[in-house]
Write a protein that holds these residues in place. Structure first.
Motif, PDB file in Angstrom:
ATOM      1  N   ARG A 106       0.826  -1.211   0.000  1.00 18.68           N
ATOM      2  CA  ARG A 106       0.000   0.000   0.000  1.00 18.68           C
ATOM      3  C   ARG A 106       0.860   1.261   0.000  1.00 18.68           C
ATOM      4  O   ARG A 106       0.554   2.236  -0.688  1.00 18.68           O
ATOM      5  N   ILE A 107       1.927   1.238   0.786  1.00 20.14           N
ATOM      6  CA  ILE A 107       2.808   2.405   0.845  1.00 20.14           C
ATOM      7  C   ILE A 107       3.476   2.636  -0.508  1.00 20.14           C
ATOM      8  O   ILE A 107       3.506   3.756  -1.026  1.00 20.14           O
ATOM      9  N   VAL A 108       4.007   1.572  -1.093  1.00 22.30           N
ATOM     10  CA  VAL A 108       4.660   1.689  -2.401  1.00 22.30           C
ATOM     11  C   VAL A 108       3.658   2.175  -3.447  1.00 22.30           C
ATOM     12  O   VAL A 108       3.969   3.047  -4.265  1.00 22.30           O
ATOM     13  N   SER A 109       2.452   1.632  -3.419  1.00 25.01           N
ATOM     14  CA  SER A 109       1.422   2.031  -4.385  1.00 25.01           C
ATOM     15  C   SER A 109       1.128   3.518  -4.286  1.00 25.01           C
ATOM     16  O   SER A 109       1.019   4.216  -5.304  1.00 25.01           O
ATOM     17  N   SER A 110       1.008   4.022  -3.061  1.00 27.21           N
ATOM     18  CA  SER A 110       0.719   5.442  -2.862  1.00 27.21           C
ATOM     19  C   SER A 110       1.833   6.319  -3.417  1.00 27.21           C
ATOM     20  O   SER A 110       1.584   7.328  -4.086  1.00 27.21           O
ATOM     21  N   VAL A 111       3.065   5.933  -3.146  1.00 24.57           N
ATOM     22  CA  VAL A 111       4.210   6.721  -3.606  1.00 24.57           C
ATOM     23  C   VAL A 111       4.298   6.715  -5.130  1.00 24.57           C
ATOM     24  O   VAL A 111       4.508   7.758  -5.761  1.00 24.57           O
ATOM     25  N   SER A 194      16.295  -3.931  -6.810  1.00 23.06           N
ATOM     26  CA  SER A 194      15.669  -3.976  -5.494  1.00 23.06           C
ATOM     27  C   SER A 194      15.872  -2.642  -4.795  1.00 23.06           C
ATOM     28  O   SER A 194      16.913  -1.999  -4.957  1.00 23.06           O
ATOM     29  N   GLY A 195      14.853  -2.230  -4.030  1.00 23.16           N
ATOM     30  CA  GLY A 195      14.949  -0.985  -3.285  1.00 23.16           C
ATOM     31  C   GLY A 195      14.814  -1.238  -1.800  1.00 23.16           C
ATOM     32  O   GLY A 195      14.194  -2.216  -1.377  1.00 23.16           O
ATOM     33  N   ARG A 196      15.390  -0.349  -1.006  1.00 20.77           N
ATOM     34  CA  ARG A 196      15.322  -0.491   0.450  1.00 20.77           C
ATOM     35  C   ARG A 196      14.013   0.038   1.020  1.00 20.77           C
ATOM     36  O   ARG A 196      13.601  -0.341   2.108  1.00 20.77           O
ATOM     37  N   GLY A 197      13.372   0.931   0.277  1.00 21.66           N
ATOM     38  CA  GLY A 197      12.132   1.511   0.770  1.00 21.66           C
ATOM     39  C   GLY A 197      11.216   1.904  -0.368  1.00 21.66           C
ATOM     40  O   GLY A 197      11.585   1.825  -1.543  1.00 21.66           O
ATOM     41  N   ALA A 198      10.021   2.354   0.008  1.00 25.56           N
ATOM     42  CA  ALA A 198       9.009   2.699  -0.993  1.00 25.56           C
ATOM     43  C   ALA A 198       9.481   3.793  -1.938  1.00 25.56           C
ATOM     44  O   ALA A 198       9.122   3.819  -3.112  1.00 25.56           O
ATOM     45  N   PHE A 199      10.316   4.689  -1.424  1.00 23.60           N
ATOM     46  CA  PHE A 199      10.688   5.850  -2.214  1.00 23.60           C
ATOM     47  C   PHE A 199      11.785   5.553  -3.230  1.00 23.60           C
ATOM     48  O   PHE A 199      12.101   6.386  -4.067  1.00 23.60           O
ATOM     49  N   ASP A 200      12.355   4.359  -3.146  1.00 24.95           N
ATOM     50  CA  ASP A 200      13.274   3.921  -4.195  1.00 24.95           C
ATOM     51  C   ASP A 200      12.503   3.492  -5.438  1.00 24.95           C
ATOM     52  O   ASP A 200      13.059   3.447  -6.536  1.00 24.95           O
ATOM     53  N   ALA A 201      11.235   3.153  -5.256  1.00 21.20           N
ATOM     54  CA  ALA A 201      10.443   2.574  -6.343  1.00 21.20           C
ATOM     55  C   ALA A 201      10.372   3.485  -7.560  1.00 21.20           C
ATOM     56  O   ALA A 201      10.538   3.027  -8.698  1.00 21.20           O
ATOM     57  N   VAL A 202      10.135   4.773  -7.345  1.00 21.71           N
ATOM     58  CA  VAL A 202       9.997   5.706  -8.472  1.00 21.71           C
ATOM     59  C   VAL A 202      11.300   5.785  -9.260  1.00 21.71           C
ATOM     60  O   VAL A 202      11.298   5.735 -10.494  1.00 21.71           O
ATOM     61  N   ARG A 203      12.413   5.898  -8.551  1.00 26.58           N
ATOM     62  CA  ARG A 203      13.716   5.951  -9.227  1.00 26.58           C
ATOM     63  C   ARG A 203      13.984   4.671 -10.016  1.00 26.58           C
ATOM     64  O   ARG A 203      14.430   4.718 -11.173  1.00 26.58           O
ATOM     65  N   LEU A 204      13.685   3.534  -9.401  1.00 27.50           N
ATOM     66  CA  LEU A 204      13.945   2.255 -10.059  1.00 27.50           C
ATOM     67  C   LEU A 204      13.027   2.036 -11.258  1.00 27.50           C
ATOM     68  O   LEU A 204      13.434   1.441 -12.257  1.00 27.50           O
ATOM     69  N   ILE A 205      11.789   2.517 -11.164  1.00 26.78           N
ATOM     70  CA  ILE A 205      10.867   2.417 -12.300  1.00 26.78           C
ATOM     71  C   ILE A 205      11.435   3.183 -13.491  1.00 26.78           C
ATOM     72  O   ILE A 205      11.426   2.701 -14.627  1.00 26.78           O
ATOM     73  N   LYS A 206      11.948   4.379 -13.230  1.00 26.43           N
ATOM     74  CA  LYS A 206      12.540   5.182 -14.305  1.00 26.43           C
ATOM     75  C   LYS A 206      13.737   4.462 -14.916  1.00 26.43           C
ATOM     76  O   LYS A 206      13.890   4.405 -16.139  1.00 26.43           O
ATOM     77  N   GLU A 207      14.582   3.896 -14.064  1.00 24.77           N
ATOM     78  CA  GLU A 207      15.773   3.198 -14.555  1.00 24.77           C
ATOM     79  C   GLU A 207      15.393   1.972 -15.383  1.00 24.77           C
ATOM     80  O   GLU A 207      15.938   1.750 -16.469  1.00 24.77           O
ATOM     81  N   GLN A 208      14.464   1.173 -14.867  1.00 30.54           N
ATOM     82  CA  GLN A 208      14.068  -0.044 -15.579  1.00 30.54           C
ATOM     83  C   GLN A 208      13.297   0.282 -16.846  1.00 30.54           C
ATOM     84  O   GLN A 208      13.386  -0.440 -17.843  1.00 30.54           O
TER      85      GLN A 208
END
Length: 214
Positions: A106-111, A194-208
Motif C-alpha cells: 500500500r505504501i509503495v502504491s501510494s508513492v 531492489s529498493g530499500r524503501g518505498a521511495f526507491d520505487a519511483v527511481r527504479l521504475i525510471k531506470e528499468q
C-alpha cells in the motif's frame, strides 16, 4: 513566489499528517506549470526524505504511509481538474508474493501513484504461477514484488522462470525485509533491481523503463 518556503511548509504538513494544511499549501500555487514544478521539485523529494527518515528511525511507518496517501489524493485531484491522466507507459504492476501482509504494498502504491504512474494491483497472497499469468495477460513491463518472509523472496526465482516461459519480458523490482537484510538477495533470485524503501520505487521504475525502451 517562495517555493523553498512552500516546500518546507508542505513537508512539515506531511510529517504532521495534516492533510488539510497540505492541500491549502498546494492550492496557493495557481499556475498549472508552477504546480507541475512543485510536484517534481518539492512533493516527490519530500516523500523521499520522509522515507529516508523512516529508515534512520526519525519518522514512523504511519507517517510514511499517510504522507504518501495525502500526496496521492492531492495530485489525483489536480490531475483530474487539469484533465491529466496517469502515465500509461510503462505498464506497471504490483503484488505481495505468497505473503498476506499488505502495508508495504500500500505504501509503495501510494508513492508510485503520487509520482504520476498508473499501477495495476494484482493483490496479495498470490503464488508465483498466478502472478506470472496475471502479469503476462496484462502485458506488464515492470512488476513490483513485495515480500515479508525469506521463503516468499525465494519464490521470485520461480516467478522469473514462469514469466520467461510465457515469453514475457517483464522486469522485476523486488522489495521487503529480506532484501534489506541481504543486499545481494535480489540478484540471487533473478530480480532486475531492489529498493530499500518505498521511495526507491519511483527511481527504479525510471531506470528499468529506460532499459525496457533500449
Amino acid at each position: 513566489m517562495d517555493f523553498n518556503s512552500l516546500a518546507a511548509d508542505f513537508e512539515n504538513s506531511l510529517i504532521s499528517m495534516n492533510k488539510n494544511k497540505a492541500r491549502s499549501i498546494f492550492k496557493t500555487i495557481e499556475k498549472f506549470e508552477d504546480r507541475i514544478f512543485f510536484i517534481e521539485n518539492s512533493v516527490v523529494p519530500a516523500l523521499r526524505k520522509i522515507g529516508e527518515c523512516w529508515e534512520s528511525g526519525e519518522t514512523s511507518l504511519a507517517q510514511v504511509y499517510m504522507s504518501g496517501k495525502i500526496c496521492e489524493e492531492i495530485i489525483g485531484d489536480f490531475s483530474h481538474e487539469a484533465g491529466m491522466r496517469p502515465a500509461a507507459k510503462p505498464k506497471i504492476g504490483i503484488a505481495t508474493l505468497e505473503d498476506h501482509h499488505c502495508l508495504g504494498k500500500r505504501i509503495v502504491s501510494s508513492v508510485v501513484r503520487s509520482a504520476g504512474y498508473h499501477l495495476t494491483d494484482f493483490g496479495h497472497g498470490i503464488s508465483a504461477l498466478e502472478l506470472s499469468k496475471a502479469a503476462s495477460e496484462d502485458k506488464t513491463e515492470i512488476l513490483l514484488v513485495s515480500v515479508l518472509m525469506l521463503h516468499s523472496a525465494l519464490k521470485i526465482s520461480e516467478l522469473k522462470k514462469f514469466l520467461a516461459a510465457s515469453g514475457a519480458k517483464t522486469r522485476i523490482i523486488a522489495g521487503g525485509a529480506p532484501f534489506i537484510f541481504d543486499d545481494s538477495l535480489w540478484k540471487n533470485v533473478g530480480a532486475d533491481a531492489s529498493g530499500r524503501g518505498a521511495f526507491d520505487a519511483v527511481r527504479l521504475i525510471k531506470e528499468q523503463s529506460e532499459r525496457t525502451d533500449a
